[in-house]
Every structure is written in C-alpha cells, then in structure tokens.
Design a protein around this motif. Sequence first.
Motif, PDB file in Angstrom:
ATOM      1  N   LEU A  18       0.351  -5.416 -11.359  1.00 56.40           N
ATOM      2  CA  LEU A  18       1.076  -5.232 -10.097  1.00 56.40           C
ATOM      3  C   LEU A  18       2.515  -4.836 -10.360  1.00 56.40           C
ATOM      4  O   LEU A  18       3.150  -5.325 -11.281  1.00 56.40           O
ATOM      5  CB  LEU A  18       1.056  -6.521  -9.273  1.00 56.40           C
ATOM      6  CG  LEU A  18      -0.293  -6.941  -8.728  1.00 56.40           C
ATOM      7  CD1 LEU A  18      -0.098  -7.927  -7.620  1.00 56.40           C
ATOM      8  CD2 LEU A  18      -1.068  -5.737  -8.241  1.00 56.40           C
ATOM      9  N   GLY A  19       3.014  -3.952  -9.502  1.00 56.17           N
ATOM     10  CA  GLY A  19       4.408  -3.560  -9.575  1.00 56.17           C
ATOM     11  C   GLY A  19       4.721  -2.724 -10.794  1.00 56.17           C
ATOM     12  O   GLY A  19       5.867  -2.428 -11.078  1.00 56.17           O
ATOM     13  N   GLY A  20       3.686  -2.328 -11.556  1.00 62.00           N
ATOM     14  CA  GLY A  20       3.918  -1.473 -12.695  1.00 62.00           C
ATOM     15  C   GLY A  20       4.516  -2.180 -13.903  1.00 62.00           C
ATOM     16  O   GLY A  20       4.883  -1.546 -14.884  1.00 62.00           O
TER      17      GLY A  20
ATOM     18  N   PHE B 151       0.830  -1.205   0.000  1.00 59.26           N
ATOM     19  CA  PHE B 151       0.000   0.000   0.000  1.00 59.26           C
ATOM     20  C   PHE B 151       0.866   1.258   0.000  1.00 59.26           C
ATOM     21  O   PHE B 151       0.490   2.278  -0.556  1.00 59.26           O
ATOM     22  CB  PHE B 151      -0.916   0.016   1.222  1.00 59.26           C
ATOM     23  CG  PHE B 151      -2.024  -0.975   1.118  1.00 59.26           C
ATOM     24  CD1 PHE B 151      -3.052  -0.773   0.206  1.00 59.26           C
ATOM     25  CD2 PHE B 151      -2.041  -2.109   1.896  1.00 59.26           C
ATOM     26  CE1 PHE B 151      -4.071  -1.679   0.091  1.00 59.26           C
ATOM     27  CE2 PHE B 151      -3.057  -3.025   1.785  1.00 59.26           C
ATOM     28  CZ  PHE B 151      -4.076  -2.813   0.882  1.00 59.26           C
TER      29      PHE B 151
ATOM     30  N   PHE C 151       0.416  -0.573  -7.085  1.00 58.89           N
ATOM     31  CA  PHE C 151       0.491  -1.482  -5.949  1.00 58.89           C
ATOM     32  C   PHE C 151       1.744  -2.341  -6.073  1.00 58.89           C
ATOM     33  O   PHE C 151       1.991  -2.938  -7.117  1.00 58.89           O
ATOM     34  CB  PHE C 151      -0.760  -2.367  -5.921  1.00 58.89           C
ATOM     35  CG  PHE C 151      -0.806  -3.282  -4.745  1.00 58.89           C
ATOM     36  CD1 PHE C 151      -1.230  -2.816  -3.512  1.00 58.89           C
ATOM     37  CD2 PHE C 151      -0.422  -4.602  -4.857  1.00 58.89           C
ATOM     38  CE1 PHE C 151      -1.276  -3.664  -2.424  1.00 58.89           C
ATOM     39  CE2 PHE C 151      -0.463  -5.445  -3.767  1.00 58.89           C
ATOM     40  CZ  PHE C 151      -0.899  -4.977  -2.548  1.00 58.89           C
ATOM     41  N   LEU C 152       2.548  -2.381  -5.017  1.00 56.57           N
ATOM     42  CA  LEU C 152       3.787  -3.167  -4.955  1.00 56.57           C
ATOM     43  C   LEU C 152       4.875  -2.666  -5.899  1.00 56.57           C
ATOM     44  O   LEU C 152       5.935  -3.240  -5.972  1.00 56.57           O
ATOM     45  CB  LEU C 152       3.534  -4.656  -5.255  1.00 56.57           C
ATOM     46  CG  LEU C 152       3.016  -5.497  -4.107  1.00 56.57           C
ATOM     47  CD1 LEU C 152       2.773  -6.917  -4.584  1.00 56.57           C
ATOM     48  CD2 LEU C 152       3.977  -5.527  -2.947  1.00 56.57           C
ATOM     49  N   GLU C 153       4.593  -1.560  -6.645  1.00 58.15           N
ATOM     50  CA  GLU C 153       5.631  -1.045  -7.535  1.00 58.15           C
ATOM     51  C   GLU C 153       6.760  -0.497  -6.684  1.00 58.15           C
ATOM     52  O   GLU C 153       6.529   0.184  -5.691  1.00 58.15           O
ATOM     53  CB  GLU C 153       5.056   0.050  -8.434  1.00 58.15           C
ATOM     54  CG  GLU C 153       6.055   0.532  -9.473  1.00 58.15           C
ATOM     55  CD  GLU C 153       5.398   1.436 -10.509  1.00 58.15           C
ATOM     56  OE1 GLU C 153       4.164   1.508 -10.529  1.00 58.15           O
ATOM     57  OE2 GLU C 153       6.139   2.071 -11.274  1.00 58.15           O
TER      58      GLU C 153
ATOM     59  N   MET D 193       1.555   2.699  -3.182  1.00 57.50           N
ATOM     60  CA  MET D 193       0.400   3.354  -3.784  1.00 57.50           C
ATOM     61  C   MET D 193       0.255   4.774  -3.278  1.00 57.50           C
ATOM     62  O   MET D 193      -0.070   5.687  -4.019  1.00 57.50           O
ATOM     63  CB  MET D 193      -0.870   2.572  -3.489  1.00 57.50           C
ATOM     64  CG  MET D 193      -0.923   1.280  -4.233  1.00 57.50           C
ATOM     65  SD  MET D 193      -2.503   0.459  -4.159  1.00 57.50           S
ATOM     66  CE  MET D 193      -3.088   0.875  -2.549  1.00 57.50           C
TER      67      MET D 193
ATOM     68  N   TRP E 188      -5.918   1.014  -7.441  1.00 55.58           N
ATOM     69  CA  TRP E 188      -5.526   0.462  -6.142  1.00 55.58           C
ATOM     70  C   TRP E 188      -6.600  -0.468  -5.589  1.00 55.58           C
ATOM     71  O   TRP E 188      -6.340  -1.296  -4.723  1.00 55.58           O
ATOM     72  CB  TRP E 188      -5.277   1.587  -5.143  1.00 55.58           C
ATOM     73  CG  TRP E 188      -6.451   2.506  -4.991  1.00 55.58           C
ATOM     74  CD1 TRP E 188      -6.758   3.583  -5.760  1.00 55.58           C
ATOM     75  CD2 TRP E 188      -7.498   2.384  -4.037  1.00 55.58           C
ATOM     76  NE1 TRP E 188      -7.926   4.139  -5.341  1.00 55.58           N
ATOM     77  CE2 TRP E 188      -8.401   3.435  -4.290  1.00 55.58           C
ATOM     78  CE3 TRP E 188      -7.754   1.488  -2.981  1.00 55.58           C
ATOM     79  CZ2 TRP E 188      -9.563   3.618  -3.527  1.00 55.58           C
ATOM     80  CZ3 TRP E 188      -8.897   1.690  -2.228  1.00 55.58           C
ATOM     81  CH2 TRP E 188      -9.790   2.735  -2.504  1.00 55.58           C
TER      82      TRP E 188
ATOM     83  N   PRO F 183      -5.995  -4.655  -6.358  1.00 59.32           N
ATOM     84  CA  PRO F 183      -5.082  -5.410  -5.490  1.00 59.32           C
ATOM     85  C   PRO F 183      -5.519  -5.438  -4.034  1.00 59.32           C
ATOM     86  O   PRO F 183      -5.217  -6.380  -3.309  1.00 59.32           O
ATOM     87  CB  PRO F 183      -3.742  -4.678  -5.640  1.00 59.32           C
ATOM     88  CG  PRO F 183      -3.965  -3.518  -6.490  1.00 59.32           C
ATOM     89  CD  PRO F 183      -5.289  -3.597  -7.116  1.00 59.32           C
TER      90      PRO F 183
END
Lengths: 150, 488
Positions: free
Chosen positions: B61-63, A86, A95-97, A89, B3, B6
Amino acid sequence: MSSLRGSAILEAGVITVSGPLLVFSVYLLFAGHNQPGGGFAGGLVAGIALLLAWVAGGMETVRRVVPIRAGVLLGFGLTLAAISGFASMFAGLGFLESGYLEFSVPGVGKVKVVSALAFDMGVYLVIVGMALGLVRVLGEDETLDAEAAS
Amino acid sequence: MTWLLPSVVAVPVLGAGLTVLIGRRLRLQRAIALSGVAFVLVAAVLLLIEADSNGAAVAQLGGWPAPFGITLVADRFAGIVLTVSTAMLIAVLVYAMAQLGRDALDWWFHTKYLILTAGVALSLVTGDLFNLFVGFEMMLIASYVLLTVKTGPGEVRATMSYVVINLVASALFLVVIAFTYTVAGTLNLADLAVAFQTLDPAVRSALGLLTLVVFGIKAAIFPLFMWLPDSYPTAPTPVTAIFAGLLTKVGVFVIIRTQTLLFSQDEPSTLLLFIAGATMTVGVLGAIAQNDIKRILSFHIVSQIGYMVMGLGFLTVAGLAAAILYITHHIVVKTGLFLVGGLVEAEEGTGALDRIGGLLHRRPIIAVMFLPLALSLAGIPPFSGFVAKLALLQEGLALDRGIIVAVSLAVSLLTLFSMTKIWGGVFWGETTEPSVPAARGMTVATGSVVALSLGVALFAGPLADLATRAAADLVDPAVYTGLVLGGG
C-alpha cells in the motif's frame, strides 16, 4: 456539571477557547503530512471543541454550531477516505499512494499539495462525525436537561 | 492486478460510507450492501486464481516496499478462506434482507455488515501484525453492535461477557505486538519470520504461547471458549449464522498462519493436539446437555474448532491440508445449520426442542435442508465433513497419534447423537402450535448454502489438491517470505 450550566465564566471561557481550538484542529490536519498531527488528531481536537460547546450550552448550542447530522459527516468522511485510495490508482499510482502537486503562490512561496490530504480530510470528518454522534446520543439526556433547568 | 487486493477491504468501507450518507433509503442501502459484498466475492475468486498460479497476490500500500509499508498478501490459504467467507456473507445478507425486511428495524444494519466484511477481509489478507489488529477490531466492533441489534436485558447481558472477554483479548494482543516489536524491531509478518529464526528460542516460544492465547480466545479453543455458547444464541439468526461461520474461523486462520510462519516446529505439537482433543470433547459434551437448537449448534462450533486445531497440531503438509479443507467445509455447513435453525425459529416462534415437533410433515423442505448439513457435521459419507475428517484421521494414523484419532472418532459419534436429538425434537413427533411460513428469501438463501456444501463434497478432489498446495506453502515459511520480501 449541570450546576455549571449558565455560568458566565464558563461560557466566556468556552467561547474564547473553542474558536482557537477549531483553528488549531485545521492546522493539525494540514501539518500532519510531515509533522505530528493529521486527520485523526485534528478531528479529535475539533471533537473537544464540540464537547466544550455542549458543556457550556447543551444540545442547543451544538446544533447551532454544526447544523448537520452526525451520520452525514461520518458517511461523507468514510466515502472520501475510501475514494481517495482509489483515486490514486486511477492516476496510475498504487492504492493510497500519494501523488503531489507543487506550485508557487505569490507572497506565500512554494506550496505542495499532497493527495494524501484527501484521505486525512476523510478521517477528520469521520472523527468529528463520531464526536458529534457521541454528544448527540449521550448528551441528549432529558434528566440532565431537567437538572440543568432546575 | 495490484488494485484488486486492497479493494477487497476498501470497497466494503466505501459501501459503508455510502449507506450512512444516503440515510434511510432501504432499497438503496440493500443494493449498496449486496453489490459491495458481491464485489468482494468476485475479487476473492480472482485473487484465489492468481494466487494459485503465482503463489500469492501481493500488494504494497502507498507504494512503500515491504517491510516498511503496509503489505497485503493473498496466498492460496487466504484466497480459499476469503472466497468461502464472502460466499457465506452474501447468502446470509440475502437471508437477513428477507427476515429483517419484515420489520425493517435497523437502519444501520447494512453499514455494520459492510464494516464486518471489510474487517474479515483485512484480517485474512493483511501482511503485518498491526493491521491484523486493525482488521480484528473492525470485525469485533461491528460484531458488538450487531449482537445488540435486538436489544433487551438478556441480549445486553450476553453481549457484555462477549465484549469484555474480547476487549481483554485485544488488550493482550496489543501487548504481544509491543513485545514482538521490542524483540524483532518489525511487525511485517514476512520480516518477522526471518527475524524470529535467529531469536532466542525461549523468547520465541513465549511469544508463540501468548499469540496462541490471544487467538485462542478469539477462536474459542479449550479452555478459552466459555464466552461463545453464551453470547451467540441470543442474537438474531443472520447475525449468529455469520458469526458462527466466520468469526471463530478467522481466529483459527490466524492461529494457523502465525504458528506455521512465525513459530514453526519440525514435529507434531503435543500441546496443540491436546488442546484439539480437549476442545472437541468439551464442546460436544456441552452440546449434548443443551435443549435449544441454537445453543446445541453453538457448542458444536467449539467442538469443531478442535478438528481444525488437530490438523494444525500435526504440522505436516497433509495435516494442514486437512485443516484447510475442514475450515472450508465447516464455514459452509455451520452457517447453513444456523440458517436452518433460524428457519425453524421463524416458523415455530421458538428454538426449544421440547416445544416443537412434526416439522417433517408440515415443512419437509426444512428437513431436507437440515439432513445433509447435520450428517456433514458429523462426518458421514458422502457429505463434505467426511472428506475433511478422513484426511485428518489418515494423517493421524500415519503419524502414529492414536489417542487423538480415537478421541476425534468418539466425538464424531457424539456429534451424530446430538444431531439426532435435534432431528427427533424438531422434525418428528406431533405439535400443537400452528406455525407461520418463513419468508421465501430465507429459504432460498438457506438452500443455496446447502447446495454449496454439497458442492464442497462433490468437488472434494480438486479442493483437496488446492488445499495440499496451500498447505505446502504454509509448511515452508521461506515461500511466504520470498513472495513478500523478494517479489515485492
């Protein structure tokens, strides 16, 4: 295994091995971003160190090495991993980037800190907590301890 | 809103972490569990609305863009099932709090429940095959532990077969994943759908069959269902109810997803229709032979799965829409029936039909809740099961598949028969043993599930339209691949 308890060779061996094992597990945790390793592998190696401590000294030693409840480690790790997702974000990423900071430390050189590390640390804690829980649940067997005493 | 998708998985995981962290504080644990599942419900509704206006909510996820990263997709189908599932998860959680609160036996219950929630959500919204495996494992591992909450030799024995069979299925699933990766070089579902179009048809059908076996075990279709009626009834009611309502349906969901997306055909699948017919028949015959409420209901899970597979077997928009409608109705009704069964057990101390009776006079409220659910299960108008069954039958007749239509009608009749058996055994007659009133929260939770099932019947029109739109997406794999790869 119980016949090995109290063996001087085993104890010396375990003491020699488990320190480097723990250090290695932390190395794996940090190296995992670009190389083989990561929170899962690191946590497993640390878990092995805990198991060795149990083999050599029983539950007493394990309790001395990690004086924390397994549940706390598990819960903290799980919470940390979820929050790290989070957090990116809120920083405006997906998310998780993973975001990263780069700065130079005198004498060390360029250091790159990635936010994915927090996730890996969470995983690491979950695995260590799981290993600890396993040792506690399976290792706290009275019959085994009685055998060791005899 | 990227957002939101996820978070349907991450929030329950976060909640699970917190429930462990705070230790043995029951009130706090309950507050965390309730708000976690409630969040997922709100998110699921928002996702469904978004999916219905845009086609799907997609998150990478994670871009990392698809097909390299982890993709989450909530299209209309996933949105519908996720919404209904989380509504049931909340109702059952309230029921469990009222029931387990009395003996407060298990400190880890909420943690496991939240992990189960996360697993169900991940299995429904995942966009690649490996995360599907992860989602299933989360769900199953939580379920292994939940099944043994009330530990005794009987429970452990029943759980053993459940664990072993599911482990075999999971291992087979890994093999399928390895095969798929070998032939296609990707595990992203959308990417696979593209890659499979140029695949050797023989390899494709082999993979399709293997996938069907893997999820057939999880969904308990004929002849892979034997583990279910044995293991479900032994668990505490809330656990059985949520397993009965959700777990097998997630299996059906994945069968529908994979068979339409990866292994789609142009004509009705005779194999699937045969499986559907056999599943219904064997399940209902098993139910008739039983003499315990929960065991009867467990066999009915198997029987009802057949109807969903029947809708899939037609492989048309109307058939799939009927299957989606059936899943929606069934999740609610089945959970409700098990909760009613649990109420009876809580009051009478047993679920054996020959040892209870006369509940109609002493506790009419339970009978009032049982009746619409039971009639709905059998497909009697105007309850929710009727709408779904009618849609199935119409499509069957339109496609000229008379045999399966006849079989499904006969099975409906037998379903009604076994429901009257419960009715006669539990609610009519005389009893000798005094009963203990069940906790108020249990009755309230059951009542809200019944109300929801009536709601499904009441809003059948808009729901059927939504299901038709969802089915139209399913029939054409290009819609899904376009949403994931194109829109990504």
